[in-house]
Design an enzyme around this catalytic site. Structure first.
Site, PDB file in Angstrom:
ATOM      1  N   MET A  17       7.377   4.662 -22.113  1.00  0.00           N
ATOM      2  CA  MET A  17       8.094   3.912 -23.157  1.00  0.00           C
ATOM      3  C   MET A  17       9.012   2.856 -22.524  1.00  0.00           C
ATOM      4  O   MET A  17       9.028   1.699 -22.959  1.00  0.00           O
ATOM      5  CB  MET A  17       8.931   4.856 -24.030  1.00  0.00           C
ATOM      6  CG  MET A  17       8.146   5.732 -24.959  1.00  0.00           C
ATOM      7  SD  MET A  17       7.308   4.819 -26.255  1.00  0.00           S
ATOM      8  CE  MET A  17       8.646   4.368 -27.355  1.00  0.00           C
ATOM      9  N   ALA A  84      15.826  13.152 -23.742  1.00  0.00           N
ATOM     10  CA  ALA A  84      17.020  13.486 -24.525  1.00  0.00           C
ATOM     11  C   ALA A  84      17.707  14.721 -23.941  1.00  0.00           C
ATOM     12  O   ALA A  84      17.096  15.513 -23.236  1.00  0.00           O
ATOM     13  CB  ALA A  84      16.619  13.747 -25.979  1.00  0.00           C
ATOM     14  N   SER A 136      10.365   3.831 -32.629  1.00  0.00           N
ATOM     15  CA  SER A 136       9.103   4.486 -32.958  1.00  0.00           C
ATOM     16  C   SER A 136       7.930   3.548 -32.778  1.00  0.00           C
ATOM     17  O   SER A 136       8.033   2.348 -33.004  1.00  0.00           O
ATOM     18  CB  SER A 136       9.117   4.967 -34.411  1.00  0.00           C
ATOM     19  OG  SER A 136       7.841   5.486 -34.737  1.00  0.00           O
ATOM     20  N   LYS A 191      15.967   8.248 -37.297  1.00  0.00           N
ATOM     21  CA  LYS A 191      14.748   8.471 -36.495  1.00  0.00           C
ATOM     22  C   LYS A 191      14.290   9.935 -36.611  1.00  0.00           C
ATOM     23  O   LYS A 191      13.096  10.224 -36.664  1.00  0.00           O
ATOM     24  CB  LYS A 191      15.012   8.111 -35.022  1.00  0.00           C
ATOM     25  CG  LYS A 191      13.822   8.393 -34.091  1.00  0.00           C
ATOM     26  CD  LYS A 191      12.572   7.648 -34.518  1.00  0.00           C
ATOM     27  CE  LYS A 191      11.438   7.606 -33.538  1.00  0.00           C
ATOM     28  NZ  LYS A 191      10.910   8.791 -32.950  1.00  0.00           N
ATOM     29  N   HIS A 194      12.563  10.178 -39.813  1.00  0.00           N
ATOM     30  CA  HIS A 194      11.260   9.506 -39.620  1.00  0.00           C
ATOM     31  C   HIS A 194      10.268  10.505 -39.001  1.00  0.00           C
ATOM     32  O   HIS A 194       9.129  10.643 -39.447  1.00  0.00           O
ATOM     33  CB  HIS A 194      11.424   8.285 -38.707  1.00  0.00           C
ATOM     34  CG  HIS A 194      10.125   7.756 -38.161  1.00  0.00           C
ATOM     35  ND1 HIS A 194       9.439   8.370 -37.130  1.00  0.00           N
ATOM     36  CD2 HIS A 194       9.364   6.696 -38.520  1.00  0.00           C
ATOM     37  CE1 HIS A 194       8.326   7.711 -36.884  1.00  0.00           C
ATOM     38  NE2 HIS A 194       8.250   6.686 -37.714  1.00  0.00           N
ATOM     39  N   ASN A 195      10.719  11.185 -37.968  1.00  0.00           N
ATOM     40  CA  ASN A 195       9.808  12.116 -37.292  1.00  0.00           C
ATOM     41  C   ASN A 195       9.461  13.305 -38.184  1.00  0.00           C
ATOM     42  O   ASN A 195       8.334  13.800 -38.146  1.00  0.00           O
ATOM     43  CB  ASN A 195      10.432  12.601 -35.983  1.00  0.00           C
ATOM     44  CG  ASN A 195      10.278  11.569 -34.883  1.00  0.00           C
ATOM     45  OD1 ASN A 195      10.209  10.380 -35.161  1.00  0.00           O
ATOM     46  ND2 ASN A 195      10.232  12.009 -33.644  1.00  0.00           N
ATOM     47  N   GLU A 198       6.908  12.126 -40.333  1.00  0.00           N
ATOM     48  CA  GLU A 198       5.682  12.043 -39.501  1.00  0.00           C
ATOM     49  C   GLU A 198       4.992  13.419 -39.457  1.00  0.00           C
ATOM     50  O   GLU A 198       3.774  13.526 -39.649  1.00  0.00           O
ATOM     51  CB  GLU A 198       6.101  11.569 -38.105  1.00  0.00           C
ATOM     52  CG  GLU A 198       5.031  11.567 -37.037  1.00  0.00           C
ATOM     53  CD  GLU A 198       5.633  11.159 -35.672  1.00  0.00           C
ATOM     54  OE1 GLU A 198       6.301  10.107 -35.587  1.00  0.00           O
ATOM     55  OE2 GLU A 198       5.444  11.896 -34.688  1.00  0.00           O
ATOM     56  N   LYS A 267       8.039  18.456 -29.961  1.00  0.00           N
ATOM     57  CA  LYS A 267       9.145  18.175 -29.039  1.00  0.00           C
ATOM     58  C   LYS A 267      10.499  18.378 -29.705  1.00  0.00           C
ATOM     59  O   LYS A 267      11.531  18.163 -29.089  1.00  0.00           O
ATOM     60  CB  LYS A 267       9.016  16.758 -28.495  1.00  0.00           C
ATOM     61  CG  LYS A 267       7.794  16.577 -27.596  1.00  0.00           C
ATOM     62  CD  LYS A 267       8.019  15.517 -26.533  1.00  0.00           C
ATOM     63  CE  LYS A 267       6.946  15.562 -25.472  1.00  0.00           C
ATOM     64  NZ  LYS A 267       5.662  15.081 -25.951  1.00  0.00           N
ATOM     65  N   HIS A 456      29.575  39.160 -57.277  1.00  0.00           N
ATOM     66  CA  HIS A 456      29.669  37.762 -56.827  1.00  0.00           C
ATOM     67  C   HIS A 456      29.952  36.795 -57.970  1.00  0.00           C
ATOM     68  O   HIS A 456      30.096  35.607 -57.732  1.00  0.00           O
ATOM     69  CB  HIS A 456      28.370  37.357 -56.103  1.00  0.00           C
ATOM     70  CG  HIS A 456      28.196  38.075 -54.806  1.00  0.00           C
ATOM     71  ND1 HIS A 456      28.983  37.817 -53.708  1.00  0.00           N
ATOM     72  CD2 HIS A 456      27.340  39.053 -54.431  1.00  0.00           C
ATOM     73  CE1 HIS A 456      28.613  38.594 -52.705  1.00  0.00           C
ATOM     74  NE2 HIS A 456      27.611  39.368 -53.120  1.00  0.00           N
TER      75      HIS A 456
HETATM   76  C1  6PG Z   1       7.391   7.960 -32.643  1.00  0.00           C
HETATM   77  C2  6PG Z   1       7.118   9.428 -32.444  1.00  0.00           C
HETATM   78  C3  6PG Z   1       7.665   9.949 -31.182  1.00  0.00           C
HETATM   79  C4  6PG Z   1       7.568  11.471 -31.114  1.00  0.00           C
HETATM   80  C5  6PG Z   1       6.438  11.925 -30.333  1.00  0.00           C
HETATM   81  C6  6PG Z   1       6.360  13.441 -30.113  1.00  0.00           C
HETATM   82  O1  6PG Z   1       8.040   7.666 -33.624  1.00  0.00           O
HETATM   83  O2  6PG Z   1       6.939   7.139 -31.834  1.00  0.00           O
HETATM   84  O3  6PG Z   1       7.720  10.109 -33.492  1.00  0.00           O
HETATM   85  O4  6PG Z   1       8.991   9.551 -31.064  1.00  0.00           O
HETATM   86  O5  6PG Z   1       8.673  11.989 -30.539  1.00  0.00           O
HETATM   87  O6  6PG Z   1       5.288  11.442 -30.929  1.00  0.00           O
HETATM   88  O7  6PG Z   1       6.548  14.160 -31.252  1.00  0.00           O
HETATM   89  P1  6PG Z   1       6.222  15.718 -31.317  1.00  0.00           P
HETATM   90  O8  6PG Z   1       5.917  16.171 -29.917  1.00  0.00           O
HETATM   91  O9  6PG Z   1       7.439  16.382 -31.821  1.00  0.00           O
HETATM   92  O10 6PG Z   1       5.032  15.845 -32.192  1.00  0.00           O
END
Ligand code: 6PG
Length: 487
Positions: A17, A84, A136, A191, A194-195, A198, A267, A456
């Site tokens: 990246m 991170a 992203s 973000k 966003h994930n 995703e 991740k 309660h």
């Molecule tokens: C992006 C993705 C990216 C992500 C990886 C791994 O926006 O480019 O979201 O940042 O961290 O694709 O994601 P996982 O391992 O959690 O599936």
């Protein structure tokens, strides 16, 4: 080094990246100084980059932190593209002694927004600025134009705006997919969501694939055609497009997909969305189910054992589902997922005082990022009409689409239930929808039970809100009640 020869920005972390972002910046006319924590030498990663992909380009190779800082124009902008967690803190500690007041550190990794909140405060207290930005789009996005979600020290935005917007993806009218998100950890939070979305999109696509494959019996080539078709309509998106490519991909004569183990990795950012939703008391059910589905997929030994103990069979077969119904179920569930994701953004924005602009966030995601899709424009439109919309499902477009797809959505979920195909995301989305539109739910019974066994207390439908009652249900309890506080 003469100030004119110095770099416009420094970049630390030449993994995939970081390297691609550096090349992207250079291609937009910026001089970039690059450094890598491990093997920074001329013979190492930095030297190889300068002599390799960076050869003949406007880069400075820095072989120490001091070199890097000295090679960047003031006020300095130094971007970190490292793993991170503690590596970010360690790097900040190493950088700080060399920095001057007003310099900006930018963290472009997938950091936990709580860490970013803390780092902004720590660095501002020392006279520096900190920007935590979501980026992203994977490696290709980083090179050609990612979606960028910067937040942190507001005073840093004018300093980093031009460069971040220059490297970002652009909408057709040229608008960059990079706008200021808000203070503190706002950028990394957006973000994270966003994930999460995703994860939800990927899980929904996998569930549709599972129904199409196991209930309609489509082979990989036909499946690829279906996803290609879907990609031409309202589901037009990056993830649907790559699904068609993946389905077609062959290694010699066999489809690669059929040889990939069904154990999903993660991740952590999907899980962070779910945790944040718990913290905000916000029912982010679809994304959370998508995280659980990955966890369940990873329990391979238990799954093998359960498959032996509970073999398929005895399952009703007369249900007839069509690809179009599955498409509608996927679309309806996606509407729910985004409604939930934006609801979480809204709650967190109120909690942390970020004043997020939801229409702009959807706009930033239109291009460059992994969840890019035509559908996001509908979200920008919805917030354009009503900036304070409580829930996207209250928007006319969302309402009309949910009503139109509801029969197919129910049928698809029923198909999964009756045939033993797990559809955690589609079915949890439907349960959320049914729960949300239930005027008189069964939670009265939960309140009664809580009061019965733990005093309660409960509120009454024949009394105004805020007055709490207790009943001595068994005649044995006293008059003492438990506190009526809520988490
Ligand atoms: C992006 C993705 C990216 C992500 C990886 C791994 O926006 O480019 O979201 O940042 O961290 O694709 O994601 P996982 O391992 O959690 O599936």
């Amino acid at each position: 080094m003469d100030n004119k020869e110095k770099a416009d920005i420094g970049l630390i972390g030449l993994a995939v990246m970081g390297e691609n972002l550096a090349l992207n910046m250079e291609s937009k006319g910026y001089r970039v100084s690059v450094y890598n924590r491990t093997a920074p030498g001329e013979e190492g990663i930095v030297g190889r980059f300068i002599e390799g992909r960076g050869k003949g380009k406007n880069f400075i190779g820095a072989y120490s932190i001091n070199d890097l800082v000295e090679s960047v124009k003031t006020p300095r902008k130094i971007m970190m593209m490292v793993k991170a967690g503690s590596p970010v803190d360690e790097l900040i500690t190493q950088l700080v002694p060399y920095l001057s007041p007003g310099d900006v550190i930018i963290d472009g990794g997938n950091s936990d927004f709580h860490d970013t909140e803390r780092r902004v405060k720590e660095l501002e207290s020392k006279g520096f600025y900190f920007v935590g930005t979501g980026i992203s789009g994977g490696e290709i996005g980083a090179l050609h134009g990612p979606s960028i979600m910067p937040g942190g020290s507001p005073a840093a935005w004018p300093l980093v705006k031009n460069i971040l917007q220059a490297i970002a993806a652009k909408l057709d009218d040229g608008t960059p997919c990079c706008q200021w998100i808000g203070p503190g950890g706002a950028g990394h939070f957006v973000k994270t969501v966003h994930n999460g979305i995703e994860y939800g999109d990927m899980q929904l696509i996998s569930e549709a694939y599972s129904l199409l494959k196991n209930r309609i019996g489509l082979d990989n080539e036909s499946l690829a055609h279906v996803f290609d078709d879907w990609n031409k309509g309202e589901l037009d998106s990056y993830l649907i497009g790559i699904t068609a490519d993946i389905l077609r991909y062959k290694e010699k004569d066999t489809y690669l997909l059929d040889n990939i183990l069904d154990v999903a990795g993660q991740k952590g950012t999907g899980k962070w969305s779910a945790i944040a939703a718990m913290d905000e008391n916000d029912p982010l059910t679809l994304i959370t189910e998508a995280v659980y589905a990955r966890m369940l997929s990873a329990m391979q030994n238990e799954r093998k054992k359960a498959a032996e103990l509970y073999p398929s069979g005895g399952i009703q077969d007369e249900f007839i589902i069509t690809a179009e119904e599955i498409r509608q179920a996927l679309y309806a569930s996606k509407l729910i997922s985004y409604a939930q994701g934006f609801s979480l953004l809204r709650r967190a924005s109120g909690h942390y005082g970020w004043e997020l602009d939801y229409g702009t966030i959807a706009m930033i995601w239109r291009k460059g990022c992994i969840i890019r899709s035509v559908f996001l424009q509908k979200i920008t439109d919805a917030y354009g009409k009503h900036p304070n919309l409580e829930n996207l499902l209250f928007d006319d477009f969302f309402r009309s689409k949910i009503l139109a797809t509801l029969p197919a959505w129910r049928k698809s979920v029923a198909e999964g239930i009756m045939s033993g195909i797990a559809l955690p995301a589609m079915s949890s989305a439907l349960s959320y929808f049914d729960g949300l539109k239930t005027l008189h739910s069964a939670a009265n019974l939960i309140q009664a039970q809580r009061d019965y066994f733990g005093a309660h207390t409960y509120e009454r439908v024949d009394w105004e809100r805020g007055k709490f009652f207790h009943t001595n249900w068994t005649g044995e309890g006293g008059k003492t009640v438990s506190g009526s506080y809520n988490v």
